[in-house]
Design a protein around this motif. Structure first.
Motif, short mmCIF file in Angstrom:
data_model
loop_
_atom_site.label_atom_id
_atom_site.label_comp_id
_atom_site.label_asym_id
_atom_site.label_seq_id
_atom_site.Cartn_x
_atom_site.Cartn_y
_atom_site.Cartn_z
N ILE A 199 12.08 4.54 5.04
CA ILE A 199 11.38 3.44 5.71
C ILE A 199 9.89 3.73 5.78
N THR A 200 9.54 4.98 6.11
CA THR A 200 8.12 5.34 6.20
C THR A 200 7.43 5.27 4.85
N GLY A 201 8.13 5.71 3.80
CA GLY A 201 7.50 5.78 2.49
C GLY A 201 7.91 4.67 1.55
N ILE A 202 8.29 3.51 2.11
CA ILE A 202 8.82 2.44 1.27
C ILE A 202 7.80 1.94 0.24
N ARG A 203 6.51 1.94 0.61
CA ARG A 203 5.50 1.47 -0.33
C ARG A 203 5.37 2.42 -1.52
N VAL A 204 5.40 3.72 -1.20
CA VAL A 204 5.30 4.72 -2.28
C VAL A 204 6.51 4.64 -3.20
N ILE A 205 7.68 4.46 -2.59
CA ILE A 205 8.92 4.37 -3.38
C ILE A 205 8.86 3.20 -4.35
#
Length: 571
Positions: A199-205
């Motif tokens: 959830i925290t890194g959804i943009r990076v993923i």
């Protein structure tokens, strides 16, 4: 479970009253089959409608009383469970808030979240269930056995012969299930961590097209949770069918023996009917006990996990007064530190700052820049050396006093889903004029006033409706709002353009001359005007001095300056 008793003590009166009401309701339930047997064997043969109606009304009254008593007792039990869990959750949150950073590292953040949510939920269920069925089921079993003894002693022996097998079954199953539920909660911790990271890194993923990879990673931990839950559930699932088997076998023997005794005139049909009813009541009570052990196993495993946090010893112990006369505001004397006692993250760090001076810390990623800040604020204790503020060893300064000295912006700081004013104020009760002044110093006033609702503008979680530079300026406003004695800016201007960064440095110089400032930065331009600059690499000091001195003496600083500033000189 003894650790749970102090939480239940304030509700002893309510628990006692609830148990008494539950006891009376359960005893009334046990009277109904006895009344029925009495009516069949003694009232019906008299052919008296009046007596039949009288005893029938008595059964109706007992039924209404039993239902009302059980509903009332269950309501009281739910209230006790709610209030007790509320206090446990409060104490757990408070304890987590005061854990040292090393203790948080040991427990891990996902595990603490899981203990505060799902574990407290299991404890809530356990407390409620133990008051509801934990009292009712044993009374039904013991009371049922005592009443059946008055009906037919020989049939009761059949029932008693079954009970030891059930008790042994419940004991061994519950003994095996508690460790399985503890392992299940550990798997849930891993799943919470994985979910939190996604959830925290959804943009990076999404940006790196790693959605399928993360789906597989989550699927793996999700499967682990399912497998652990299946093992625990299958272990507990043995209880109900085995208990059904024992009790139904006993019921079959009761019917056969009862038929023989009625046929030989040794007992009466009403007693057999009542006995079968009591046997069924005892059967359901036993099944309830099996459900209780499922809830108890989960609750016990969860409370043990909660208690590990509650009983965690004080890691950062306040030491005896240790003060020396010192001309310096902040002193690091030969400080060394390691996060996991394997290799040193900082080695022999020394520097001294006078009141109002500025220290710039620069170095490669992982060189220990942020670690210095954490040690200064005593998030961790040093392994070697001493840190002093105005000559006082920080280990002898109470935490609540120490932390009020700082205004700080961390490398990965957080804005909350609240108004801009509340994010700057941060619960300190500051006047709007002070909030506006700090935002002006932090170069945030311009963009705040451009918003239609200004300081009442509502931010989303983590300030996602702001740009990177706007977020950093708000965070700096928060740090300045309390007029701190020591200002720490940990890579807090990386998203600012050079013009805004320069205006910020000028504002700090003009308005916070008595504030000692520590700036952690990646850019030479952000710290080149500092009174002292500390150059770090792999936790060791490569250079210490002002900008001009380091350009002459520190090769690493020369290279950074050359890469960033061009010609190695700056006028």
């Amino acid at each position: 479970m003894k650790k749970l008793i102090p939480y239940l003590k304030p509700y002893i009166a309510s628990i006692s009253l609830g148990l008494f009401i539950k006891f009376m309701g359960t005893i009334t339930d046990l009277l109904l089959p006895w009344i029925l047997a009495h009516m069949i064997d003694h009232i019906v043969p008299q052919s008296s409608i009046r007596l039949i109606l009288l005893w029938g009304l008595m059964m109706v009254f007992c039924s209404i009383f039993a239902i009302s008593a059980n509903i009332t007792a269950n309501h009281m039990a739910s209230r006790v469970a709610r209030d007790t869990t509320k206090q446990i959750r409060h104490d757990l949150f408070k304890k987590i808030s005061y854990l040292s950073c090393s203790q948080v590292d040991d427990f891990t953040m996902p595990s603490l979240i899981s203990r505060l949510t799902s574990d407290t939920y299991h404890v809530h269920n356990m407390i409620g269930m133990m008051q509801r069925m934990g009292v009712r089921a044993p009374i039904l079993i013991l009371g049922g056995i005592l009443v059946t003894l008055t009906l037919d002693f020989y049939l009761t022996l059949v029932l008693l012969a079954v009970l030891p097998f059930i008790i042994i079954l419940v004991y061994f199953i519950s003994k095996k299930s508690i460790p399985l539920y503890d392992k299940l909660q550990q798997s849930v911790d891993k799943m919470v961590r994985t979910l939190r990271e996604n959830i925290t890194g959804i943009r990076v993923i999404k940006a790196l097209s790693k959605t399928d990879y993360e789906k597989n990673r989550f699927s793996k931990i999700n499967t682990e949770v399912v497998e652990d839950e299946k093992k625990a559930a299958m272990t507990m699932a043995i209880t109900s069918p085995m208990m059904n088997l024992f009790l139904n076998l006993g019921l079959t023997v009761v019917i056969l023996v009862g038929a023989y005794r009625v046929n030989n005139g040794l007992t009466q049909p009403g007693k057999i009917i009542a006995f079968l009813t009591y046997f069924t009541i005892i059967l359901h009570a036993m099944l309830s006990i099996s459900r209780i052990f499922v809830i108890f196993s989960k609750g016990n495993a969860s409370f043990q996990r909660i208690n590990e946090v509650l009983q965690a010893s004080e890691d950062l112990v306040l030491q005896e007064k240790d003060t020396i006369d010192s001309p310096y505001h902040i002193s690091f004397d030969h400080v060394s530190f390691s996060y996991y006692n394997q290799q040193e993250n900082l080695t022999d760090i020394s520097f001294h700052l006078r009141q109002g001076e500025t220290l710039g810390i620069i170095g490669t990623t992982g060189s220990g820049k942020s670690t210095i800040i954490k040690l200064l604020m005593r998030f961790y204790d040093v392994d070697k050396g001493i840190i002093r503020i105005h000559g006082r060893n920080i280990n002898s300064i109470p935490q609540e006093e120490l932390h009020t000295k700082f205004g700080v912006v961390f490398q990965n700081d957080v804005l909350f889903a609240d108004t801009i004013a509340e994010n700057i104020d941060f619960g300190r009760g500051l006047a709007l004029e002070e909030i506006a002044a700090s935002s002006c110093f932090a170069q945030a006033e311009e963009f705040i006033t451009s918003l239609s609702d200004g300081y009442t503008h509502l931010l989303t979680a983590k300030g996602s409706n702001l740009s990177g530079g706007q977020k950093q300026r708000l965070l700096i406003s928060r740090a300045l709002a309390g007029n701190p004695e020591i200002l720490i800016l940990d890579d807090s201007s990386s998203a600012l353009d050079y013009r805004t960064d320069a205006k910020l440095r000028k504002s700090l110089y003009e308005n916070f001359q008595s504030t000692t400032t520590i700036i952690v930065a990646q850019r030479v331009s952000s710290i080149m005007h500092a009174h002292r600059i500390l150059v770090l690499e792999d936790g060791k000091v490569l250079g210490y001095g002002n900008h001009e001195e380091l350009l002459k003496s520190c090769k690493s600083y020369q290279e950074m300056n050359q890469w960033q500033m061009g010609d190695g000189r700056h006028d």
